[in-house]
Design a protein around this motif. Structure first.
Motif, short mmCIF file in Angstrom:
data_model
loop_
_atom_site.label_atom_id
_atom_site.label_comp_id
_atom_site.label_asym_id
_atom_site.label_seq_id
_atom_site.Cartn_x
_atom_site.Cartn_y
_atom_site.Cartn_z
N GLN A 269 2.66 27.59 54.59
CA GLN A 269 2.45 28.66 55.57
C GLN A 269 2.93 30.01 55.04
O GLN A 269 4.04 30.13 54.52
N THR A 270 2.08 31.00 55.20
CA THR A 270 2.39 32.38 54.82
C THR A 270 2.48 33.22 56.08
O THR A 270 1.61 33.14 56.96
N HIS A 271 3.54 34.01 56.20
CA HIS A 271 3.68 34.93 57.32
C HIS A 271 3.03 36.25 56.91
O HIS A 271 3.47 36.91 55.98
N LEU A 272 1.95 36.62 57.61
CA LEU A 272 1.14 37.79 57.26
C LEU A 272 1.13 38.77 58.42
O LEU A 272 0.84 38.39 59.56
N LYS B 139 7.79 41.01 53.22
CA LYS B 139 7.81 42.03 52.18
C LYS B 139 6.57 42.91 52.31
O LYS B 139 5.45 42.42 52.39
N ARG B 140 6.81 44.24 52.30
CA ARG B 140 5.74 45.19 52.55
C ARG B 140 4.96 45.51 51.28
O ARG B 140 5.52 45.65 50.19
N SER B 141 3.64 45.66 51.44
CA SER B 141 2.79 46.18 50.38
C SER B 141 3.00 47.69 50.28
O SER B 141 3.71 48.30 51.09
N SER C 139 8.98 48.21 62.87
CA SER C 139 9.65 48.67 61.66
C SER C 139 9.67 47.55 60.61
O SER C 139 9.48 46.36 60.93
N THR C 140 9.90 47.94 59.37
CA THR C 140 10.01 46.96 58.29
C THR C 140 11.12 45.96 58.58
O THR C 140 10.97 44.76 58.34
N ALA C 141 12.23 46.44 59.12
CA ALA C 141 13.36 45.55 59.44
C ALA C 141 12.97 44.55 60.51
O ALA C 141 13.35 43.37 60.44
N ASN D 72 9.88 37.39 60.35
CA ASN D 72 9.64 36.39 59.31
C ASN D 72 10.82 35.42 59.18
O ASN D 72 10.63 34.22 58.93
N ASP D 73 12.03 35.92 59.39
CA ASP D 73 13.24 35.09 59.27
C ASP D 73 13.55 34.28 60.52
O ASP D 73 14.55 33.56 60.56
N GLY D 74 12.70 34.41 61.54
CA GLY D 74 12.91 33.65 62.77
C GLY D 74 13.91 34.27 63.72
O GLY D 74 14.35 33.61 64.67
#
Length: 231
Positions: A118-121, A139-141, A192-194, A200-202
């Motif tokens: 599984q990928t978190h997108l 992780k941001r592009s 936000s990125t955070a 993603n970290d649950g």
């Protein structure tokens, strides 16, 4: 069992029963399973509010084996009567693209490939600057500019598993999704990125106000299974 601090037998039983229910109830995770390529199987998602938006964050978890080959894969489709209003693709050349309002030229990103794990997108976009970015496993592009000043219009239907060339039809088996999709959440603002990293970290983040996977209403069509499991 002794009564709790001298409480009446009835009150003690009610408290013990409540504690027992609390200890046995477990949160469930639901996953959509698309087992084979078809031109009939899809899931329609019912938004909690109109998709009349000038910014958004869209997140989901996916697993598929299709990305091993040179094949288009539809990841998310929002179609009105006039347009493919918002589509997200894994293209046959391996790039990932977002298209708005049937634009011939979407915005393209080179990302780590989807696979059987599984990928978190996530995908973010906002109209004022046109800034768009993908996130893969938190992780941001790099950021790219696309459709500055545009607005996503309401009145359409959101589906997973197929790309509709009409409001809800004209599917192509060679564009269908095969694999698993879960945790589809969407906000009408840019996280936000955070916050995306926490998601993603649950960790806790505000639930999606367009789609909240915990409470989402959906309609399954064709050969799709909704699988639930304990977290």
């Amino acid at each position: 069992m002794a009564l709790l601090n001298g409480m009446s037998p009835l009150l003690s039983l009610l408290i013990i029963g409540s504690l027992h229910l609390a200890s046995t109830e477990r949160p469930m995770k639901k996953t959509l399973v698309f087992p084979v390529a078809t031109d009939t199987s899809y899931v329609e998602l019912m938004p909690q509010k109109d998709l009349s938006i000038a910014s958004f964050t869209l997140c989901m978890q996916l697993a598929t084996e299709l990305a091993k080959g040179k094949r288009e894969i539809i990841l998310f489709a929002y179609r009105t009567e006039q347009f493919d209003e918002l589509n997200v693709w894994r293209e046959s050349d391996g790039t990932y693209q977002m298209f708005m309002q049937s634009s011939k030229n979407g915005v393209s990103f080179n990302l780590p490939e989807l696979n059987t794990i599984q990928t978190h997108l996530c995908l973010t976009w906002e109209s004022q600057t046109g800034m768009a970015a993908f996130y893969v496993n938190g992780k941001r592009s790099l950021r790219k500019l696309y459709k500055m000043g545009h607005r996503v219009l309401p009145g359409g239907r959101v589906i997973l598993g197929q790309d509709p060339d009409s409001l809800l039809g004209n599917f192509d088996i060679n564009q269908s999704f095969v694999g698993e999709i879960t945790d589809v959440n969407m906000w009408d603002y840019v996280l936000s990125t955070a916050m995306i990293r926490d998601l993603n970290d649950g960790k806790w983040v505000p639930r999606g106000n367009i789609f909240d996977w915990e409470t989402i209403n959906m309609k399954l069509n064709g050969n799709v299974t909704l699988f639930s499991e304990d977290l």
